[in-house]
Design an enzyme around this catalytic site. Sequence first.
Site, PDB file in Angstrom:
ATOM      1  N   GLY A   1       8.872   2.223  -3.318  1.00  0.00           N
ATOM      2  CA  GLY A   1       8.123   3.129  -2.381  1.00  0.00           C
ATOM      3  C   GLY A   1       6.823   3.829  -3.140  1.00  0.00           C
ATOM      4  O   GLY A   1       6.387   4.695  -2.934  1.00  0.00           O
TER       5      GLY A   1
ATOM      6  N   HIS B   1      -2.077  -6.117  -0.288  1.00  0.00           N
ATOM      7  CA  HIS B   1      -1.326  -7.007  -0.881  1.00  0.00           C
ATOM      8  C   HIS B   1      -2.072  -6.936  -2.309  1.00  0.00           C
ATOM      9  O   HIS B   1      -3.375  -6.665  -2.442  1.00  0.00           O
ATOM     10  CB  HIS B   1      -1.753  -8.316  -0.528  1.00  0.00           C
ATOM     11  CG  HIS B   1      -1.215  -9.268  -0.873  1.00  0.00           C
ATOM     12  ND1 HIS B   1       0.250  -9.893  -0.884  1.00  0.00           N
ATOM     13  CD2 HIS B   1      -1.563 -10.325  -1.685  1.00  0.00           C
ATOM     14  CE1 HIS B   1       0.500 -10.881  -1.504  1.00  0.00           C
ATOM     15  NE2 HIS B   1      -0.499 -11.096  -1.961  1.00  0.00           N
TER      16      HIS B   1
ATOM     17  N   ASP C   1       0.552 -11.761   5.051  1.00  0.00           N
ATOM     18  CA  ASP C   1      -0.856 -11.430   4.320  1.00  0.00           C
ATOM     19  C   ASP C   1      -1.799 -12.367   4.948  1.00  0.00           C
ATOM     20  O   ASP C   1      -2.806 -12.809   4.223  1.00  0.00           O
ATOM     21  CB  ASP C   1      -0.359 -12.159   2.998  1.00  0.00           C
ATOM     22  CG  ASP C   1       0.743 -11.465   2.143  1.00  0.00           C
ATOM     23  OD1 ASP C   1       0.991 -10.449   2.290  1.00  0.00           O
ATOM     24  OD2 ASP C   1       1.728 -12.130   1.319  1.00  0.00           O
TER      25      ASP C   1
HETATM   26  C1  GRF Z   1       2.316  -3.322  -4.033  1.00  0.00           C
HETATM   27  O1  GRF Z   1       1.815  -4.111  -4.911  1.00  0.00           O
HETATM   28  C2  GRF Z   1       1.649  -3.623  -2.723  1.00  0.00           C
HETATM   29  O2  GRF Z   1       0.218  -4.283  -2.929  1.00  0.00           O
HETATM   30  C3  GRF Z   1       2.549  -4.843  -2.140  1.00  0.00           C
HETATM   31  O3  GRF Z   1       3.884  -4.232  -2.773  1.00  0.00           O
HETATM   32  C4  GRF Z   1       3.724  -3.458  -4.022  1.00  0.00           C
HETATM   33  C5  GRF Z   1       4.188  -2.088  -3.695  1.00  0.00           C
HETATM   34  O4  GRF Z   1       5.566  -1.981  -3.659  1.00  0.00           O
HETATM   35  N1  GRF Z   1       2.405  -4.783  -0.957  1.00  0.00           N
HETATM   36  P1  GRF Z   1       6.431  -0.573  -3.733  1.00  0.00           P
HETATM   37  O5  GRF Z   1       5.467   0.548  -3.075  1.00  0.00           O
HETATM   38  O6  GRF Z   1       6.359  -0.276  -5.248  1.00  0.00           O
HETATM   39  O7  GRF Z   1       7.601  -0.843  -3.329  1.00  0.00           O
END
Ligand code: GRF
Length: 205
Positions: free
Chosen positions: A16, A111, A152
């Site tokens: 999160g 991403h 993606d």
């Molecule tokens: C980030 O690196 C984002 O780019 C990717 O998931 C990661 C974040 O996950 N989509 P979280 O918010 O730490 O769960």
Amino acid sequence: MTLPVAKLAVLISGSGSTMLNLAHAIDSGDLPARIVLVIASRSDAVGIDRARGAGLACEVLPRKAFADVETYSNALTACIDAAGVDLVCMAGFLCFWKIPAHWVGRTLNIHPSLLPDFGGRGMHGMHVHDAVIKSGATQSGCTVHFADNQYDHGPVILQRTCPVRPDDTPATLAARVFAEERIAYPAAIKNVWLSMQRQIGGCRP
Ligand code: GRF
């Protein structure tokens, strides 16, 4: 110009951090939005407590509870539709959601690489940074894009870059990329929202 507040649904599967970054950007006045609902795809996602701790409504819709992508996607769509939001923001969301037509163009993903490189199924978290380092690339970064029905994939809204250093580990690179993500995601959401408001004439001078 007065910009109405964008109502967001935020989809998470993990820590999160991305969701909290959006909440922080909203609290600091950088993003004219409100997180109406957080939806978690795993009942053990750390982000659930973090969302609730931040005062955000959070529903758990475990992927495991559904037989297939179709039934999960239908349930997720129903949950999002019922929330009455303007935009859906994937934030570390690792499940496949078959995005219905009415949410294509209003669903964003972030991403941690410069797409189209190092994206696709299985390319998430440290796997991405590990692959970037192994490739010998000297630059990485993040991509915010409209999500479509491929992992993606979809029109790019914004990318930010950072160097890959010779002594990087996946963790050190992840931290550098995340620093860019913190700026990129709120900025991209704001841009999309602004352009949606312009299209419907919702911005008042
Ligand atoms: C980030 O690196 C984002 O780019 C990717 O998931 C990661 C974040 O996950 N989509 P979280 O918010 O730490 O769960």
